[in-house]
Design a protein around this motif. Structure first.
Motif, PDB file in Angstrom:
ATOM      1  N   LYS A  89       0.836  -1.213   0.000  1.00  0.00           N
ATOM      2  CA  LYS A  89       0.000   0.000   0.000  1.00  0.00           C
ATOM      3  C   LYS A  89       0.868   1.259   0.000  1.00  0.00           C
ATOM      4  CE  LYS A  89      -4.319  -1.679   0.681  1.00  0.00           C
ATOM      5  NZ  LYS A  89      -4.391  -2.875  -0.129  1.00  0.00           N
ATOM      6  N   LEU A  90       1.944   1.216   0.754  1.00  0.00           N
ATOM      7  CA  LEU A  90       2.844   2.364   0.788  1.00  0.00           C
ATOM      8  C   LEU A  90       3.478   2.588  -0.584  1.00  0.00           C
ATOM      9  CD1 LEU A  90       4.138   4.617   2.480  1.00  0.00           C
ATOM     10  CD2 LEU A  90       5.976   3.005   3.012  1.00  0.00           C
ATOM     11  N   GLU A  91       3.913   1.524  -1.221  1.00  0.00           N
ATOM     12  CA  GLU A  91       4.500   1.653  -2.559  1.00  0.00           C
ATOM     13  C   GLU A  91       3.491   2.262  -3.529  1.00  0.00           C
ATOM     14  OE1 GLU A  91       7.044  -0.892  -5.852  1.00  0.00           O
ATOM     15  OE2 GLU A  91       5.984  -1.981  -4.271  1.00  0.00           O
ATOM     16  N   LEU A  92       2.251   1.781  -3.464  1.00  0.00           N
ATOM     17  CA  LEU A  92       1.209   2.335  -4.334  1.00  0.00           C
ATOM     18  C   LEU A  92       0.954   3.816  -4.052  1.00  0.00           C
ATOM     19  CD1 LEU A  92      -1.370  -0.601  -4.383  1.00  0.00           C
ATOM     20  CD2 LEU A  92       0.050   0.201  -6.289  1.00  0.00           C
ATOM     21  N   SER A  93       1.128   4.210  -2.803  1.00  0.00           N
ATOM     22  CA  SER A  93       0.873   5.612  -2.446  1.00  0.00           C
ATOM     23  C   SER A  93       1.903   6.562  -3.052  1.00  0.00           C
ATOM     24  CB  SER A  93       0.813   5.782  -0.920  1.00  0.00           C
ATOM     25  OG  SER A  93       2.108   5.779  -0.348  1.00  0.00           O
ATOM     26  N   PHE A  94       3.053   6.052  -3.437  1.00  0.00           N
ATOM     27  CA  PHE A  94       4.036   6.873  -4.150  1.00  0.00           C
ATOM     28  C   PHE A  94       3.685   6.952  -5.639  1.00  0.00           C
ATOM     29  CE2 PHE A  94       6.612   6.261  -0.371  1.00  0.00           C
ATOM     30  CZ  PHE A  94       7.278   7.470  -0.265  1.00  0.00           C
ATOM     31  N   GLN A  95       2.986   5.935  -6.138  1.00  0.00           N
ATOM     32  CA  GLN A  95       2.580   5.925  -7.541  1.00  0.00           C
ATOM     33  C   GLN A  95       1.292   6.725  -7.749  1.00  0.00           C
ATOM     34  OE1 GLN A  95       2.358   1.735  -8.494  1.00  0.00           O
ATOM     35  NE2 GLN A  95       4.440   1.419  -7.780  1.00  0.00           N
TER      36      GLN A  95
END
Length: 181
Positions: A89-95
């Protein structure tokens, strides 16, 4: 030219606001003060979370500075509930900077509040200011300065970590990593 030292807190016992530094974290805080001793820092602004305050206390005491606590520097809340897949989820939040998980805070919202602090420092009278915060929020501020900073760079942060953001008279910002773990 303004110099803003962005500092990530030292190693801590947990993520809750009251989490203290570990024994290693206390040693890191002393090393951090030594590392920044030669810098002519005029002001220190910190997240009020215990680990952030404890990380910078040796520096504040050494330089005999007043510590300003700033709620906008608290860590970003990705989700108010524990997530098994929080890293994804954190990785997606950068995208997708507008992604919100449950009642959490989007990257854009968190970035906006930390940029407000940066803007106030840029408008202020002090030339050399230290800002003490948390990993995710630090990454979002670095992303504001240079869009190449993202999830990968967040993963590469250390505890502690120090970046220098400089602003020229036109408020053109650049960043350099100072700390080498």
């Amino acid at each position: 030219m303004k110099s803003i030292y962005l500092i990530r807190h030292c190693s801590a016992t947990g993520q809750e606001p009251e989490a203290e530094l570990t024994e290693e974290g206390r040693h890191q805080a002393e090393k951090l003060a030594e590392f920044l001793a030669h810098e002519e820092i005029e002001r220190v602004i910190s997240s009020p979370f215990t680990r952030a305050v404890q990380s910078v206390n040796p520096l504040v005491e050494q330089k005999q500075l007043e510590l300003t606590l700033e709620m906008r520097l608290t860590e970003r809340v990705l989700s108010k509930k524990p997530l098994e897949d929080w890293l994804d989820k954190l990785e997606l939040s950068f995208q997708d900077m507008d992604q919100v998980v449950g009642n959490g805070e989007s990257s854009h919202t968190a970035q906006k509040r930390v940029v407000e602090v940066l803007d106030e420092v840029l408008e202020g009278k002090e030339e050399r200011v230290a800002i003490v915060t948390h990993g995710n929020l630090l990454s979002l501020l670095l992303n504001y300065v240079d869009s190449r900073y993202g999830f990968k760079e967040w993963r590469e942060l250390s505890n502690p970590d120090v970046y220098l953001v400089t602003a020229d008279e036109d408020r053109t910002l650049s960043t350099t990593r100072l700390w080498r773990a």
